[in-house]
Design an enzyme around this catalytic site. Structure first.
Site, PDB file in Angstrom:
ATOM      1  N   SER A  78      -9.971  -0.355   7.216  1.00  0.00           N
ATOM      2  CA  SER A  78      -9.429  -0.280   5.860  1.00  0.00           C
ATOM      3  C   SER A  78      -8.722  -1.528   5.326  1.00  0.00           C
ATOM      4  CB  SER A  78      -8.471   0.902   5.752  1.00  0.00           C
ATOM      5  OG  SER A  78      -9.201   2.080   5.601  1.00  0.00           O
ATOM      6  N   LYS A 124       0.859  -1.176   0.000  1.00  0.00           N
ATOM      7  CA  LYS A 124       0.000   0.000   0.000  1.00  0.00           C
ATOM      8  C   LYS A 124       0.900   1.233   0.000  1.00  0.00           C
ATOM      9  CE  LYS A 124      -3.849   2.027   2.687  1.00  0.00           C
ATOM     10  NZ  LYS A 124      -4.738   1.862   3.864  1.00  0.00           N
ATOM     11  N   SER A 146      -9.748   2.012   2.997  1.00  0.00           N
ATOM     12  CA  SER A 146      -8.865   2.737   2.123  1.00  0.00           C
ATOM     13  C   SER A 146      -7.849   1.871   1.387  1.00  0.00           C
ATOM     14  CB  SER A 146      -8.099   3.792   2.942  1.00  0.00           C
ATOM     15  OG  SER A 146      -7.254   3.155   3.889  1.00  0.00           O
TER      16      SER A 146
HETATM   17  N1  GLN Z   1     -13.288   4.346   6.529  1.00  0.00           N
HETATM   18  C1  GLN Z   1     -12.611   4.810   7.695  1.00  0.00           C
HETATM   19  C2  GLN Z   1     -12.207   6.256   7.510  1.00  0.00           C
HETATM   20  O1  GLN Z   1     -12.512   6.798   6.511  1.00  0.00           O
HETATM   21  C3  GLN Z   1     -11.446   3.933   8.000  1.00  0.00           C
HETATM   22  C4  GLN Z   1     -10.242   4.222   7.194  1.00  0.00           C
HETATM   23  C5  GLN Z   1      -9.065   3.395   7.582  1.00  0.00           C
HETATM   24  O2  GLN Z   1      -9.189   2.355   8.239  1.00  0.00           O
HETATM   25  N2  GLN Z   1      -7.899   3.845   7.191  1.00  0.00           N
HETATM   26  O3  GLN Z   1     -11.611   6.855   8.347  1.00  0.00           O
END
Ligand code: GLN
Length: 484
Positions: free
Chosen positions: A176, A77, A152
């Site tokens: 995410s 990532k 994400s």
């Molecule tokens: N969807 C969550 C957010 O927007 C989690 C994102 C994540 O785990 N990086 O913050």
């Protein structure tokens, strides 16, 4: 070759059926040929990959004793710093940032002999649940390219689902790793907070961020976790407790394993077909010896509002370093220092990141700190206690991962509806405990995921339960037709 798991490919390498260079070539060709419609890999690193693969093949030819991951390809990532390679975090702010060092996770997998194929697309600074906030454009779900892959870590998930790589790294601040794993039909593990070093992992919300493996199977996740986990003196939140061999306990019997079903997760708001998939998966686990226990997490519904105060608060502080001065994007021709700060940040960040910075700064301001930030921390503690109490009556919790299957691109324009899609995952991050998402069915040709949640340091038990389940089921083997 690309339909194989890491474990299978490791065997093929060990018995010299294939070479690492051949494997690398095969996956890089696939990225080249198939990623145009997916946009999952934003920086392929072919030169480095061939160098690493050739070195691994040489080690093998010389008859050196090699670790099981040696020569296997992986994608990272783009939140992990990679020395000499652009590390953008999905943001214009870091579009020109070449990291001067490797994240600890990257170094460990490098040292294990893995071959880095490239860096994957992601929501900007990991803020999002659909991979639509990336500066590099959205990622498309290989199961249906009109739909999102989740976020994400959407690039990592889409790439594995399309078999552009056998595995990838991800990070999970509020879901995410697990939610994109669910939406793309993969296995994704968020380990206990402190299990894996955060050093060199670009910070979003430091008290919640945790790296983890994204793979086809629990066995592959165990192989990666074996190398990723462990104390790192460079990260003061990484914990110095011993790392078991996660692969060794995969086949342990599930006899007597108590699986808790929180009533707050299995109410009328859960899609009935999704509930059906999860209950038929529960019966597979019951056949293997597990027992169902009904449990309750009364305040879990408060996890979304608490998270969306705490995470932006931490983000507003973490992202203060992007000021256009030291590194990252700088606006052109600033008239003075204030203009430099204001325009660099206005032009460098996208709208979701700006929203979070504003929310976080507001919640931390002296007049509102008690009303929002302190309150959110109190809820966080309450949720931790509720998980602790539940784990006195069961070993693991079973839950949905996402309220829906992959949704259409541009479907959720209002941030609140996007935030609500994290309802099943966020409590776990607030509590710091580990959880794993694995495929458990399909709805209208799209993967359905379920979540197993455990107490602190229960990664081995989670992987064990998931592995035994995968030996009885075929959901994790499904590949979207164009990518078979
Ligand atoms: N969807 C969550 C957010 O927007 C989690 C994102 C994540 O785990 N990086 O913050």
């Amino acid at each position: 070759m690309h339909t194989q798991t890491l474990a299978q490919l490791a065997n093929d390498l060990a018995c010299k059926k294939i070479s690492s260079v051949e494997l690398t070539q095969h996956f890089l060709n696939r990225i080249d040929r198939l990623d145009k419609n997916l946009n999952s890999v934003i920086t392929p690193t072919a030169d480095l990959a061939f160098k690493q693969a050739a070195a691994s093949d040489q080690r093998r030819q010389r008859g050196q004793s090699l670790g099981v991951l040696d020569g296997l390809p992986i994608l990272h990532k783009d939140i992990f710093c990679t020395e000499g390679i652009r590390t953008s975090c999905g943001s214009r702010m870091l579009d020109n940032f070449i990291a001067p060092y490797n994240a600890e996770v990257v170094s460990r997998l490098d040292d294990a002999g893995m071959v880095m194929l490239g860096k994957t697309n992601m929501d900007e600074f990991a803020m999002g649940s659909s991979n639509e906030t990336s500066y590099y454009g959205p990622v498309h779900n290989p199961w249906d390219t009109t739909r999102v892959p989740g976020g994400s870590s959407g690039g990592s998930a889409a790439a594995i689902a399309a078999r552009l790589a056998p595995a990838a790294t991800g990070t999970d601040t509020g879901g995410s790793i697990r939610q994109p794993a669910a939406l793309c039909g993969l296995t994704g593990l968020k380990p206990s907070y402190g299990r894996i070093s955060r050093w060199g992992m670009i910070a979003f919300a430091s008290s919640l961020d945790q790296a983890g493996p994204m793979t086809q199977t629990a066995e592959d996740a165990a192989m990666l976790l074996n190398m990723m986990a462990g104390h790192d003196p460079k990260d003061s939140t990484s914990v110095a407790c011993s790392v078991p061999d996660y692969r060794a306990s995969l086949d342990a019997p599930l006899t007597g394993l108590k699986i808790g079903l929180p009533k707050e997760f299995f109410n009328e708001s859960l899609d009935s077909r999704m509930a059906e998939s999860i209950f038929s998966s529960l019966s597979v686990l019951e056949r293997l010896g597990a027992q169902r226990v009904d449990v309750s997490l009364p305040h879990i519904g408060m996890s979304v509002p608490a998270y969306y105060v705490i995470a932006p608060a931490e983000a507003s502080s973490n992202l203060a370093r992007y000021d256009g001065v030291r590194f990252g994007y700088r606006c052109s021709n600033p008239v003075d220092l204030t203009d430099l700060y204001v325009r660099s940040r206005s032009e460098g960040f996208g709208s979701e990141v700006k929203r979070r910075i504003l929310i976080g700064t507001y919640a931390l301001s002296s007049g509102y700190y008690d009303a929002y930030y302190r309150k959110a921390q109190q809820i966080r503690r309450l949720i931790q206690h509720e998980f602790d109490a539940v784990f006195k009556t069961c070993d693991l919790i079973l839950a949905p991962t996402s309220p829906t299957v992959a949704f259409p691109l541009q479907d959720r324009k209002d941030p609140l509806s996007m935030y609500l899609s994290d309802i099943y995952t966020i409590g776990v991050n607030l509590a710091g405990i580990p959880a794993l998402s694995l495929p458990c069915g399909q709805m209208d040709g799209l993967p359905v995921g379920m979540q197993l949640i455990g107490p602190y340091w229960s990664e081995a038990r989670l992987l064990n339960a998931a592995h035994r389940f995968q030996k009885e089921t075929i959901w994790h083997q499904a590949i979207p037709a164009p990518y078979c």
